[in-house]
Design a protein around this motif. Structure first.
Motif, PDB file in Angstrom:
ATOM      1  N   PHE A  13       0.841  -1.198   0.000  1.00 24.74           N
ATOM      2  CA  PHE A  13       0.000   0.000   0.000  1.00 24.74           C
ATOM      3  C   PHE A  13       0.877   1.250   0.000  1.00 24.74           C
ATOM      4  N   PRO A  14       0.534   2.250  -0.857  1.00 23.63           N
ATOM      5  CA  PRO A  14      -0.681   2.387  -1.667  1.00 23.63           C
ATOM      6  C   PRO A  14      -0.501   2.102  -3.160  1.00 23.63           C
ATOM      7  N   ALA A  15       0.375   1.167  -3.560  1.00 27.61           N
ATOM      8  CA  ALA A  15       0.635   0.922  -4.977  1.00 27.61           C
ATOM      9  C   ALA A  15      -0.629   0.472  -5.712  1.00 27.61           C
ATOM     10  N   ALA A  16      -1.341  -0.500  -5.160  1.00 26.33           N
ATOM     11  CA  ALA A  16      -2.556  -0.992  -5.823  1.00 26.33           C
ATOM     12  C   ALA A  16      -3.603   0.108  -5.936  1.00 26.33           C
ATOM     13  N   LEU A  17      -3.726   0.918  -4.889  1.00 23.40           N
ATOM     14  CA  LEU A  17      -4.692   2.011  -4.902  1.00 23.40           C
ATOM     15  C   LEU A  17      -4.311   3.067  -5.938  1.00 23.40           C
ATOM     16  N   LEU A  18      -3.023   3.326  -6.094  1.00 23.42           N
ATOM     17  CA  LEU A  18      -2.570   4.250  -7.126  1.00 23.42           C
ATOM     18  C   LEU A  18      -2.945   3.721  -8.511  1.00 23.42           C
ATOM     19  N   ASP A  19      -2.732   2.420  -8.741  1.00 21.08           N
ATOM     20  CA  ASP A  19      -3.073   1.829 -10.033  1.00 21.08           C
ATOM     21  C   ASP A  19      -4.583   1.894 -10.287  1.00 21.08           C
ATOM     22  N   ALA A  20      -5.372   1.716  -9.238  1.00 23.44           N
ATOM     23  CA  ALA A  20      -6.827   1.810  -9.383  1.00 23.44           C
ATOM     24  C   ALA A  20      -7.246   3.231  -9.731  1.00 23.44           C
ATOM     25  N   LEU A  21      -6.622   4.219  -9.089  1.00 21.21           N
ATOM     26  CA  LEU A  21      -6.950   5.624  -9.377  1.00 21.21           C
ATOM     27  C   LEU A  21      -6.536   5.987 -10.806  1.00 21.21           C
ATOM     28  N   VAL A  22      -5.360   5.538 -11.233  1.00 21.10           N
ATOM     29  CA  VAL A  22      -4.920   5.780 -12.608  1.00 21.10           C
ATOM     30  C   VAL A  22      -5.908   5.153 -13.590  1.00 21.10           C
ATOM     31  N   SER A  23      -6.391   3.963 -13.291  1.00 20.49           N
ATOM     32  CA  SER A  23      -7.338   3.280 -14.175  1.00 20.49           C
ATOM     33  C   SER A  23      -8.669   4.018 -14.252  1.00 20.49           C
ATOM     34  N   TYR A  24      -9.131   4.534 -13.127  1.00 21.27           N
ATOM     35  CA  TYR A  24     -10.374   5.306 -13.120  1.00 21.27           C
ATOM     36  C   TYR A  24     -10.223   6.571 -13.952  1.00 21.27           C
ATOM     37  N   MET A  25      -9.122   7.272 -13.779  1.00 22.39           N
ATOM     38  CA  MET A  25      -8.873   8.479 -14.575  1.00 22.39           C
ATOM     39  C   MET A  25      -8.735   8.138 -16.057  1.00 22.39           C
ATOM     40  N   THR A  26      -8.162   6.974 -16.351  1.00 27.23           N
ATOM     41  CA  THR A  26      -8.023   6.532 -17.745  1.00 27.23           C
ATOM     42  C   THR A  26      -9.381   6.360 -18.407  1.00 27.23           C
ATOM     43  N   LEU A  27     -10.356   5.823 -17.674  1.00 33.22           N
ATOM     44  CA  LEU A  27     -11.701   5.685 -18.231  1.00 33.22           C
ATOM     45  C   LEU A  27     -12.338   7.056 -18.480  1.00 33.22           C
ATOM     46  N   LEU A  28     -12.195   7.949 -17.499  1.00 32.70           N
ATOM     47  CA  LEU A  28     -12.855   9.254 -17.599  1.00 32.70           C
ATOM     48  C   LEU A  28     -12.179  10.175 -18.603  1.00 32.70           C
ATOM     49  N   TYR A  29     -10.853  10.108 -18.668  1.00 33.57           N
ATOM     50  CA  TYR A  29     -10.082  11.022 -19.519  1.00 33.57           C
ATOM     51  C   TYR A  29      -9.050  10.202 -20.295  1.00 33.57           C
ATOM     52  N   PRO A  30      -9.442   9.564 -21.399  1.00 36.30           N
ATOM     53  CA  PRO A  30      -8.573   8.615 -22.094  1.00 36.30           C
ATOM     54  C   PRO A  30      -7.259   9.245 -22.566  1.00 36.30           C
ATOM     55  N   PRO A  31      -6.146   8.557 -22.354  1.00 35.28           N
ATOM     56  CA  PRO A  31      -4.875   9.000 -22.935  1.00 35.28           C
ATOM     57  C   PRO A  31      -4.950   8.975 -24.458  1.00 35.28           C
ATOM     58  N   PRO A  32      -4.000   9.625 -25.135  1.00 36.92           N
ATOM     59  CA  PRO A  32      -4.080   9.737 -26.598  1.00 36.92           C
ATOM     60  C   PRO A  32      -4.159   8.409 -27.338  1.00 36.92           C
ATOM     61  N   ASP A  33      -3.552   7.341 -26.803  1.00 33.55           N
ATOM     62  CA  ASP A  33      -3.546   6.069 -27.533  1.00 33.55           C
ATOM     63  C   ASP A  33      -4.665   5.117 -27.108  1.00 33.55           C
ATOM     64  N   ALA A  34      -5.610   5.575 -26.302  1.00 33.87           N
ATOM     65  CA  ALA A  34      -6.665   4.704 -25.773  1.00 33.87           C
ATOM     66  C   ALA A  34      -7.600   4.222 -26.880  1.00 33.87           C
ATOM     67  N   TYR A  35      -8.163   3.019 -26.683  1.00 29.44           N
ATOM     68  CA  TYR A  35      -9.140   2.486 -27.636  1.00 29.44           C
ATOM     69  C   TYR A  35     -10.510   3.124 -27.429  1.00 29.44           C
ATOM     70  N   HIS A  36     -10.810   3.440 -26.188  1.00 22.32           N
ATOM     71  CA  HIS A  36     -12.159   3.882 -25.851  1.00 22.32           C
ATOM     72  C   HIS A  36     -12.291   5.397 -25.923  1.00 22.32           C
ATOM     73  N   THR A  37     -13.524   5.853 -26.083  1.00 27.24           N
ATOM     74  CA  THR A  37     -13.827   7.276 -25.962  1.00 27.24           C
ATOM     75  C   THR A  37     -14.111   7.588 -24.501  1.00 27.24           C
ATOM     76  N   GLN A  38     -14.190   8.853 -24.173  1.00 32.25           N
ATOM     77  CA  GLN A  38     -14.385   9.284 -22.791  1.00 32.25           C
ATOM     78  C   GLN A  38     -15.650   8.658 -22.205  1.00 32.25           C
ATOM     79  N   VAL A  39     -15.524   8.100 -21.014  1.00 34.22           N
ATOM     80  CA  VAL A  39     -16.655   7.472 -20.335  1.00 34.22           C
ATOM     81  C   VAL A  39     -17.211   8.431 -19.291  1.00 34.22           C
ATOM     82  N   ALA A  40     -18.497   8.671 -19.341  1.00 28.41           N
ATOM     83  CA  ALA A  40     -19.135   9.537 -18.352  1.00 28.41           C
ATOM     84  C   ALA A  40     -19.096   8.860 -16.981  1.00 28.41           C
ATOM     85  N   PRO A  41     -18.791   9.595 -15.906  1.00 27.17           N
ATOM     86  CA  PRO A  41     -18.730   8.965 -14.578  1.00 27.17           C
ATOM     87  C   PRO A  41     -20.037   8.301 -14.172  1.00 27.17           C
TER      88      PRO A  41
END
Length: 493
Positions: A219-247
């Motif tokens: 701790f808190p490595a797993a929690l950091l990865d979870a937060l990064v993943s949540y932000m990735t869904l909401l605000y996709p990085p330039p190479d992401a497959y998905h479009t922005q997901v509404a919270p």
């Protein structure tokens, strides 16, 4: 009967004679145990026999023998054994994606601020670890209706696989899934049956995260990865497959330790909102909004294992009870004991009672979105009941389901049982409803589901678990007592 994404009822296929034969043949290496349990079951001399069929009781008994071996494996060898990708086969889409690490350190700074902000002000200040921000892998998972049971994925790029998956998605539901495994084992590949089933019933898709495991990454490595993943869904990085997901289309979900991590991520988001914190994310200042809801199965809410159910419910679970849990010693390996030494796999001794580690210590859930929480008559039952009571007392809409005589994560370990099917319908149904109806369309309820009939018995939230101060005192007394917390200890959750 079960419900499809369209709401149509479909008949369930009964187990064939051959399926039952294969099941009992698989028990052959455990013949003495199988014989003893079978005899006790047929004579009605075991507690589970009053509630479970023979197949289910045998499954729990064999799992118990595996989870409580006379000679435990080392942590490293257990990790190698458990995290083996069997390949993708059947009615499932899987597309791998590695979210790049943001160029700014703000996501880590914000997490550390949340850890500090949630610390008990009466406790001594402690050093907060600062894990490296790394790319976080995940599996996009969807249901592949037209495939056969032994079908393999077509030879396409990961992006093309994602696009094929999207063609079968019929709902805006996006599930951020965090797998269980006591924080030291497990992987998206081990939980594909779960994510596939949730995607099928909801009509949506899962983003199943390959977060870093302890003890190598405490701790808190797993929690950091979870937060990064949540932000990735909401605000996709330039190479992401998905479009922005509404919270309002995202639901956090997980089982066991993944349930802990889901609720720790929710508590982190709540704390960042209390602090008015925004994140610098790929060059843009971003808000960190709340998801639509959280849906967890058998969440591990108390890392310290301090509740009475850790001993009282031994007959119904396969996990090691508190008395045996404290005696488990693992052969030394590169992963454990840790350097510098600590007593707990997941977190440093000074942080084990922190409310982002042991979630029953969190004092404030005000403003949280709706929560679904299910548990059995398992070792974690008391802490799960306490959590449901706490949510409800603070105005959070909560759906709590207690399953009579069921073990830890029963929906996954007893998939053919009536209660497993009922659990997935309730779990996925909540996820679908909270996205489609929103928080205002959800109502709190607490029920106990009977093992043999699936009959629902209404429960009173005020009767669930103990009060907050009693739970807090238990945790702190356990942490302070060197007899109860030996030097080498691991929970198999």
């Amino acid at each position: 009967m079960t419900s499809t994404a369209s709401g149509e009822a479909q008949p369930r296929e009964p187990l064939t004679t051959w399926q039952n034969v294969k099941f009992f043949l698989s028990m052959a290496p455990q013949l003495p145990l199988v014989a003893r349990v079978t005899l006790q079951h047929l004579l009605g001399r075991s507690e589970p026999a009053k509630y479970l069929d023979l197949r289910s009781e045998l499954t729990v008994a064999v799992l118990r023998s595996i989870m409580q071996p006379a000679k435990p494996r080392s942590i490293s060898s257990t990790q190698r054994l458990v995290v083996r990708d069997p390949g993708v086969r059947g009615r499932i889409w899987v597309a791998n994606y590695a979210a790049p690490a943001p160029p700014e350190p703000d996501v880590l700074d914000a997490l550390v601020d949340a850890v500090v902000g949630l610390r008990d002000p009466s406790s001594e200040p402690v050093e907060i670890p600062r894990p490296t921000i790394v790319p976080v892998e995940a599996e996009w998972t969807g249901y592949r209706a037209g495939a056969t049971d032994d079908a393999r994925l077509p030879r396409l790029s990961e992006r093309e696989l994602f696009e094929e998956m999207q063609k079968e998605v019929t709902s805006p539901v996006t599930i951020l899934y965090l797998h269980g495994g006591a924080y030291y084992v497990g992987d998206p590949c081990t939980h594909r049956p779960v994510t596939k089933k949730l995607a099928k019933i909801t009509g949506g898709r899962c983003y199943s995260v390959r977060y870093r495991l302890a003890p190598q990454n405490p701790f808190p490595a797993a929690l950091l990865d979870a937060l990064v993943s949540y932000m990735t869904l909401l605000y996709p990085p330039p190479d992401a497959y998905h479009t922005q997901v509404a919270p309002e289309h995202v639901v956090l979900a997980g089982d066991s330790a993944g349930g802990n991590l889901s609720l720790a991520l929710l508590q982190t988001i709540l704390e960042l909102q209390r602090q008015g914190r925004r994140l610098r994310w790929f060059g843009v200042d971003r808000e960190v909004p709340l998801p639509a809801g959280v849906a967890v199965c058998s969440p591990w809410m108390d890392i310290t294992v301090s509740s009475p159910s850790w001993q009282a419910n031994e007959a119904f679970d396969y996990l090691p009870p508190a008395s045996k849990y404290h005696q488990i010693k693992y052969p030394p390996c590169s992963a454990w004991p840790a350097s510098p030494p600590r007593r707990h796999l997941y977190a440093s001794d000074s942080l084990v009672a922190h409310p982002l580690v042991t979630l029953v210590m969190a004092r404030d859930w005000t403003g949280a979105p709706p929560v679904y929480l299910c548990t059995g008559w398992e070792l974690l039952a008391d802490e799960d009941k306490f959590a449901a009571r706490m949510f409800h007392s603070q105005g959070v809409r909560v759906v709590f389901e207690e399953y009579e005589a069921m073990p830890h994560c029963f929906a996954m370990v007893l998939p053919q049982s009536r209660n497993a099917r009922r659990c997935f319908d309730g779990w996925a149904g909540f996820i679908r409803d909270v996205v489609e109806k929103g928080a205002d369309g959800m109502e709190s309820k607490a029920v106990m589901i009977k093992a043999r009939t699936s009959e629902e018995v209404e429960l009173d939230f005020s009767s669930l678990g103990c009060d907050a101060e009693k739970m807090r005192d238990r945790v702190l007394a356990h942490v302070a007592d060197p007899v109860d917390v030996p030097s080498e200890i691991v929970a198999k959750l």
